[in-house]
Design an enzyme around this catalytic site. Structure first.
Site, PDB file in Angstrom:
ATOM      1  CE  LYS A  32      37.380  28.520  36.059  1.00 31.78           C
ATOM      2  NZ  LYS A  32      37.734  29.580  37.000  1.00 31.78           N
ATOM      3  CG  ASP A  62      34.911  31.693  38.468  1.00 32.47           C
ATOM      4  OD1 ASP A  62      34.631  32.731  39.081  1.00 32.47           O
ATOM      5  OD2 ASP A  62      36.021  31.148  38.533  1.00 32.47           O
ATOM      6  NE  ARG A 113      34.295  37.773  38.955  1.00 34.39           N
ATOM      7  CZ  ARG A 113      34.623  36.536  39.357  1.00 34.39           C
ATOM      8  NH1 ARG A 113      34.771  35.561  38.471  1.00 34.39           N
ATOM      9  NH2 ARG A 113      34.787  36.267  40.638  1.00 34.39           N
ATOM     10  N   GLY A 126      35.790  37.494  28.837  1.00 32.99           N
ATOM     11  CA  GLY A 126      35.568  36.086  28.479  1.00 32.99           C
ATOM     12  C   GLY A 126      36.866  35.448  28.052  1.00 32.99           C
ATOM     13  CB  THR A 140      38.531  44.692  32.593  1.00 32.08           C
ATOM     14  OG1 THR A 140      39.346  44.882  31.439  1.00 32.08           O
ATOM     15  CG2 THR A 140      38.158  46.059  33.153  1.00 32.08           C
ATOM     16  CG  HIS A 141      43.855  42.834  34.079  1.00 29.27           C
ATOM     17  ND1 HIS A 141      43.426  41.667  33.504  1.00 29.27           N
ATOM     18  CD2 HIS A 141      43.932  42.597  35.406  1.00 29.27           C
ATOM     19  CE1 HIS A 141      43.276  40.744  34.423  1.00 29.27           C
ATOM     20  NE2 HIS A 141      43.570  41.285  35.585  1.00 29.27           N
ATOM     21  NE  ARG A 182      40.440  30.018  31.917  1.00 28.98           N
ATOM     22  CZ  ARG A 182      40.294  28.860  32.558  1.00 28.98           C
ATOM     23  NH1 ARG A 182      40.199  27.729  31.897  1.00 28.98           N
ATOM     24  NH2 ARG A 182      40.231  28.832  33.880  1.00 28.98           N
TER      25      ARG A 182
HETATM   26  P1  FDA Z   1      42.744  42.173  27.738  1.00 30.46           P
HETATM   27  O1  FDA Z   1      43.412  40.881  28.049  1.00 30.46           O
HETATM   28  O2  FDA Z   1      42.121  42.378  26.406  1.00 30.46           O
HETATM   29  O3  FDA Z   1      43.807  43.299  28.004  1.00 30.46           O
HETATM   30  C1  FDA Z   1      43.458  44.630  27.693  1.00 30.46           C
HETATM   31  C2  FDA Z   1      44.559  45.564  28.108  1.00 30.46           C
HETATM   32  O4  FDA Z   1      44.769  45.477  29.515  1.00 30.46           O
HETATM   33  C3  FDA Z   1      45.900  45.259  27.486  1.00 30.46           C
HETATM   34  O5  FDA Z   1      46.003  45.761  26.183  1.00 30.46           O
HETATM   35  C4  FDA Z   1      46.811  45.977  28.475  1.00 30.46           C
HETATM   36  O6  FDA Z   1      46.784  47.353  28.224  1.00 30.46           O
HETATM   37  C5  FDA Z   1      46.148  45.700  29.789  1.00 30.46           C
HETATM   38  N1  FDA Z   1      46.714  44.501  30.408  1.00 30.46           N
HETATM   39  C6  FDA Z   1      46.204  43.254  30.407  1.00 30.46           C
HETATM   40  N2  FDA Z   1      47.019  42.406  31.073  1.00 30.46           N
HETATM   41  C7  FDA Z   1      48.087  43.144  31.464  1.00 30.46           C
HETATM   42  C8  FDA Z   1      49.280  42.852  32.182  1.00 30.46           C
HETATM   43  N3  FDA Z   1      49.579  41.609  32.582  1.00 30.46           N
HETATM   44  N4  FDA Z   1      50.116  43.861  32.423  1.00 30.46           N
HETATM   45  C9  FDA Z   1      49.862  45.110  31.981  1.00 30.46           C
HETATM   46  N5  FDA Z   1      48.751  45.448  31.297  1.00 30.46           N
HETATM   47  C10 FDA Z   1      47.881  44.487  31.042  1.00 30.46           C
HETATM   48  N6  FDA Z   1      36.735  34.871  32.302  1.00 30.46           N
HETATM   49  C11 FDA Z   1      35.729  33.993  32.124  1.00 30.46           C
HETATM   50  O7  FDA Z   1      35.493  33.562  30.993  1.00 30.46           O
HETATM   51  N7  FDA Z   1      34.964  33.606  33.190  1.00 30.46           N
HETATM   52  C12 FDA Z   1      35.166  34.097  34.444  1.00 30.46           C
HETATM   53  O8  FDA Z   1      34.441  33.717  35.371  1.00 30.46           O
HETATM   54  C13 FDA Z   1      36.213  35.025  34.627  1.00 30.46           C
HETATM   55  N8  FDA Z   1      36.483  35.572  35.860  1.00 30.46           N
HETATM   56  C14 FDA Z   1      37.399  36.580  35.978  1.00 30.46           C
HETATM   57  C15 FDA Z   1      37.581  37.228  37.200  1.00 30.46           C
HETATM   58  C16 FDA Z   1      38.425  38.307  37.290  1.00 30.46           C
HETATM   59  C17 FDA Z   1      38.579  39.017  38.592  1.00 30.46           C
HETATM   60  C18 FDA Z   1      39.155  38.757  36.138  1.00 30.46           C
HETATM   61  C19 FDA Z   1      40.047  39.951  36.204  1.00 30.46           C
HETATM   62  C20 FDA Z   1      39.011  38.089  34.957  1.00 30.46           C
HETATM   63  C21 FDA Z   1      38.162  37.000  34.858  1.00 30.46           C
HETATM   64  N9  FDA Z   1      38.024  36.305  33.664  1.00 30.46           N
HETATM   65  C22 FDA Z   1      37.001  35.387  33.525  1.00 30.46           C
HETATM   66  C23 FDA Z   1      39.012  36.498  32.570  1.00 30.46           C
HETATM   67  C24 FDA Z   1      38.547  37.541  31.561  1.00 30.46           C
HETATM   68  O9  FDA Z   1      37.475  37.049  30.820  1.00 30.46           O
HETATM   69  C25 FDA Z   1      39.671  37.915  30.608  1.00 30.46           C
HETATM   70  O10 FDA Z   1      40.088  36.788  29.895  1.00 30.46           O
HETATM   71  C26 FDA Z   1      40.889  38.532  31.283  1.00 30.46           C
HETATM   72  O11 FDA Z   1      40.540  39.356  32.341  1.00 30.46           O
HETATM   73  C27 FDA Z   1      41.689  39.371  30.283  1.00 30.46           C
HETATM   74  O12 FDA Z   1      40.892  40.404  29.792  1.00 30.46           O
HETATM   75  P2  FDA Z   1      41.104  41.972  30.128  1.00 30.46           P
HETATM   76  O13 FDA Z   1      39.750  42.535  30.360  1.00 30.46           O
HETATM   77  O14 FDA Z   1      42.044  42.126  31.231  1.00 30.46           O
HETATM   78  O15 FDA Z   1      41.604  42.576  28.785  1.00 30.46           O
END
Ligand code: FDA
Length: 306
Positions: free
Chosen positions: A98, A132, A182, A186, A224-225, A286
């Site tokens: 960062k 990041d 990546r 957000g 993403t998850h 976060r």
């Molecule tokens: P979201 O949080 O909307 O979740 C969508 C769905 O995923 C959920 O409805 C569920 O089905 C599933 N899910 C999510 N979490 C779960 C859990 N714990 N258990 C089971 N299911 C789950 N942000 C940023 O602003 N700057 C950055 O540099 C980065 N870098 C970064 C690196 C990496 C490797 C990751 C994975 C994430 C980031 N992020 C980030 C964070 C990113 O912006 C975001 O806030 C999180 O990844 C959460 O978003 P999701 O895409 O997972 O979807």
């Protein structure tokens, strides 16, 4: 709504003191953070790599307000690199940095210089760095620094956030040969003028951006998850005739580990983002903001510990 409330509350000094001092926070932190020391970081990296995953390590800390702190954060990355190299892990583990941890809010040129020092050391160790992306006030400065770094170190990765209105256009600019990008949703609290506020709009933006990156000639990293987005990435890979290894999935340490293993078993490249260190507060907040279930987990732990 909950997300915005938690991100706003996280800024208060009182909330910070309450969460940081609550003994139970430590056990919640352990779920998302490898530990406080470089030994912990190397140990967890080894475990993940032995399980067939790749790793990106983040030395926790952000919004540094003193030059000495920025130097300490830079030195921490150099120490980490030396340890990874000695352990033979630099082929599969990279760094996530960062810019605000290494001085961006104090002086852009200081952050750029510290980032260069880290990238040089990573290059010598045979690994890569991803910068990041933080709040939208830093997007232009971050992209400018990454652009400069890439002149010497083309493998430096950048992060684009689907919630920003500008991101689809940024993807077009950066979907070029050799470009590691990546794509995440957000994680910061952003105003409507720059960012989509509705979850569905963010997801739609993610899919449009994913399409641009898959159609381009760079190396997309889908962070993403979200099961729907992971499935869409898989479909698009087939559509664009991309084989596993020409793109990767990324997930956070402690989040959906079974899905990380499933994708690996299917031959996909999966990288786990592993944070370590003592400065876990902002990172934890976060993670809580992202998912009500994480808040419930936190509250349940508070209650059960009395
Ligand atoms: P979201 O949080 O909307 O979740 C969508 C769905 O995923 C959920 O409805 C569920 O089905 C599933 N899910 C999510 N979490 C779960 C859990 N714990 N258990 C089971 N299911 C789950 N942000 C940023 O602003 N700057 C950055 O540099 C980065 N870098 C970064 C690196 C990496 C490797 C990751 C994975 C994430 C980031 N992020 C980030 C964070 C990113 O912006 C975001 O806030 C999180 O990844 C959460 O978003 P999701 O895409 O997972 O979807």
């Amino acid at each position: 709504m909950l997300r915005r409330t938690i991100l706003a509350a996280a800024r208060s000094g009182r909330t910070r003191r309450l969460i940081t001092n609550a003994p139970v926070s430590r056990s919640v932190v352990r779920r998302f953070v490898a530990g406080s020391s470089v030994d912990d970081a190397v140990r967890v990296t080894r475990q993940l790599i032995d399980a067939g995953l790749r790793v990106s390590l983040d030395h926790l800390g952000e919004d540094t307000t003193e030059e000495a702190q920025a130097k300490t954060a830079t030195a921490a990355y150099l120490e980490l690199l030396a340890r990874l190299r000695r352990a033979g892990l630099t082929g599969t583990a990279e760094l996530s940095v960062k810019l605000s941890a290494i001085g961006l809010l104090l002086d852009q040129s200081m952050a750029a210089e510290n980032a260069r020092v880290i990238c040089e050391a990573a290059d010598r160790a045979g690994t890569t760095v991803t910068i990041d992306m933080e709040d939208s006030g830093t997007t232009d400065a971050t992209l400018a620094i990454v652009g400069d770094l890439r002149e010497s170190f083309p493998s430096v990765g950048l992060v684009l956030q689907a919630y920003l209105r500008r991101t689809e256009a940024d993807c077009r600019e950066f979907a070029c040969a050799g470009s590691r990008v990546r794509l995440c949703k957000g994680a910061y609290k952003e105003p409507e003028s720059v960012a989509f506020q509705d979850k569905l709009d963010v997801d739609r933006s993610y899919v449009r951006s994913l399409n641009v990156l898959m159609a381009g000639s760079g190396y997309p990293m889908f962070a993403t998850h979200d099961p729907r987005l992971i499935a869409i990435a898989g479909e698009r890979a087939k559509w664009y005739d991309r084989s596993p290894g020409t793109y990767e999935y990324q997930m956070l340490y402690g989040v959906r580990p079974e899905e990380q293993r499933r994708l690996t078993t299917e031959g996909e490249t999966v990288r786990v983002y592993v944070p370590y260190g003592d400065q876990w507060y902002a990172y934890l907040m976060r993670r809580l903001a992202e998912r009500p279930a994480n808040v419930a987990f936190f509250v349940r732990s508070l209650v059960s510990k009395g």
